[in-house]
Design an enzyme around this catalytic site. Structure first.
Site, short mmCIF file in Angstrom:
data_model
loop_
_atom_site.label_atom_id
_atom_site.label_comp_id
_atom_site.label_asym_id
_atom_site.label_seq_id
_atom_site.Cartn_x
_atom_site.Cartn_y
_atom_site.Cartn_z
N ARG A 216 30.16 -127.38 37.95
CA ARG A 216 31.26 -128.23 38.40
C ARG A 216 32.52 -127.40 38.44
NH1 ARG A 216 32.36 -133.95 35.64
NH2 ARG A 216 33.22 -132.64 33.99
N THR B 131 38.41 -129.21 40.84
CA THR B 131 38.11 -130.30 41.80
C THR B 131 37.02 -131.23 41.27
OG1 THR B 131 36.35 -129.05 42.86
CG2 THR B 131 38.57 -128.73 43.72
N ASP C 213 30.68 -130.96 26.12
CA ASP C 213 30.09 -130.15 27.18
C ASP C 213 28.67 -129.75 26.77
OD1 ASP C 213 29.31 -127.73 28.68
OD2 ASP C 213 31.30 -127.92 29.55
N ASP D 258 27.73 -125.91 26.96
CA ASP D 258 28.35 -125.11 25.89
C ASP D 258 27.69 -125.38 24.54
OD1 ASP D 258 30.11 -123.74 27.47
OD2 ASP D 258 31.73 -125.20 27.23
C1 PRP Z 1 27.51 -130.31 33.64
C2 PRP Z 1 26.21 -131.06 33.48
C3 PRP Z 1 25.92 -131.50 34.88
C4 PRP Z 1 27.29 -131.77 35.43
C5 PRP Z 1 27.53 -133.24 35.40
O1 PRP Z 1 27.28 -129.03 34.10
O2 PRP Z 1 25.19 -130.30 32.91
O3 PRP Z 1 25.25 -130.54 35.67
O4 PRP Z 1 28.22 -131.11 34.57
O5 PRP Z 1 28.72 -133.57 35.98
P1 PRP Z 1 28.83 -134.36 37.35
O6 PRP Z 1 27.91 -135.53 37.25
O7 PRP Z 1 30.28 -134.75 37.40
O8 PRP Z 1 28.46 -133.43 38.47
P2 PRP Z 1 28.42 -127.91 34.13
O9 PRP Z 1 29.11 -127.85 35.44
O10 PRP Z 1 29.31 -128.08 32.95
O11 PRP Z 1 27.58 -126.57 34.08
P3 PRP Z 1 26.68 -125.97 32.90
O12 PRP Z 1 25.38 -126.70 32.93
O13 PRP Z 1 26.56 -124.54 33.31
O14 PRP Z 1 27.41 -126.14 31.60
N1 URA Z 2 29.36 -132.30 31.82
C1 URA Z 2 29.20 -132.27 30.48
O1 URA Z 2 28.61 -131.33 29.94
N2 URA Z 2 29.71 -133.28 29.76
C2 URA Z 2 30.35 -134.32 30.32
O2 URA Z 2 30.79 -135.23 29.60
C3 URA Z 2 30.50 -134.34 31.71
C4 URA Z 2 29.98 -133.32 32.45
#
Ligand code: PRP
Ligand code: URA
Length: 208
Positions: free
Chosen positions: A103, A107, A199, A202
């Site tokens: 994400r 944005t 997160d 993380d």
């Molecule tokens: C997080 C999560 C989803 C996304 C959800 O990933 O694992 O993929 O955000 O958010 P959305 O429904 O608003 O799209 P992130 O972008 O943090 O990446 P990561 O898995 O590398 O931590």
């Molecule tokens: N991605 C995450 O990891 N946590 C949230 O709450 C939303 C998006």
């Protein structure tokens, strides 16, 4: 189909540990994996079985088995890979694809950076894995990529979902089955799920 929310005391117990900010990486990973296993169990309730005759130590019998090769798990990188351990325990011969998505922090739009899936994906049942369904942007993008490849049977497993994101996915793709351990209250101004668990990526990988 309605979103299927797992309502069970054991799930609530596991989620309480997962959500707790004091829970460490090891336990966090273990519980993500355990809940993924329960989600997969639920998502396969309608699985088609084929007929087979086997020999028990006592006699032969007609029974049924799952064609494990029909299934592909597709974790959304990174956090979705945290669910892989659990689901592979349930269907150990399933194939695995990967879709890379993050994400954009300003944005909140998903950015697709990787896609590698088994051949004949269009003939398989694809089970997308992502612990968080927040705005639904990542889920929508992953589903769109699969639809473009001709995949017809898609299920989505998430640990925690926001109502806003669920609605977006359901409105656009009412045919997708979504299984989630919990539907939370809402998104905050940073598009994090409230109360959520923070997160997920993380916390799984210990990157913050
Ligand atoms: C997080 C999560 C989803 C996304 C959800 O990933 O694992 O993929 O955000 O958010 P959305 O429904 O608003 O799209 P992130 O972008 O943090 O990446 P990561 O898995 O590398 O931590
Ligand atoms: N991605 C995450 O990891 N946590 C949230 O709450 C939303 C998006």
């Amino acid at each position: 189909m309605e979103v299927k929310e797992l309502k069970h005391p054991l799930i609530e117990h596991k989620l309480a540990i997962l959500r707790d900010k004091n829970t460490g990486t090891k336990e966090f990973r273990e519980i993500i994996s355990e809940i993924a296993m329960f989600l997969c169990y639920e998502a396969l309730k309608d699985a088609k079985l084929y007929d087979i005759t086997i020999e028990t130590p006592i006699k032969s019998m007609k029974t049924h088995k799952l064609d494990e090769n029909d299934y592909v798990f597709l974790p959304i990188l990174r956090a979705g890979t945290g669910m892989l351990d659990g689901v592979i325990r349930v269907i150990p011969n399933a194939k695995i694809g990967h879709i890379g998505m993050y994400r954009d922090e300003e944005t909140f739009e998903p950015v697709n950076y990787f896609f590698k899936v088994p051949s004949n994906i269009e003939k398989k049942t694809v089970i997308i894995l992502d612990p968080m369904l927040a705005t639904g942007g990542s889920a929508l993008d992953a589903i769109e990529v699969l639809k473009e490849k001709g995949v017809k049977r898609i299920k989505f497993l998430s640990i925690i979902s926001a109502p806003e994101g669920l609605k977006r996915v359901q409105d656009k793709y009412p045919d997708i089955e979504i299984y989630t351990a919990c539907i939370d209250e809402k998104l905050n101004s940073n598009k994090y799920i409230v109360p959520g668990l923070g997160d997920a990526g993380d916390r799984i990988f210990g990157t913050k």
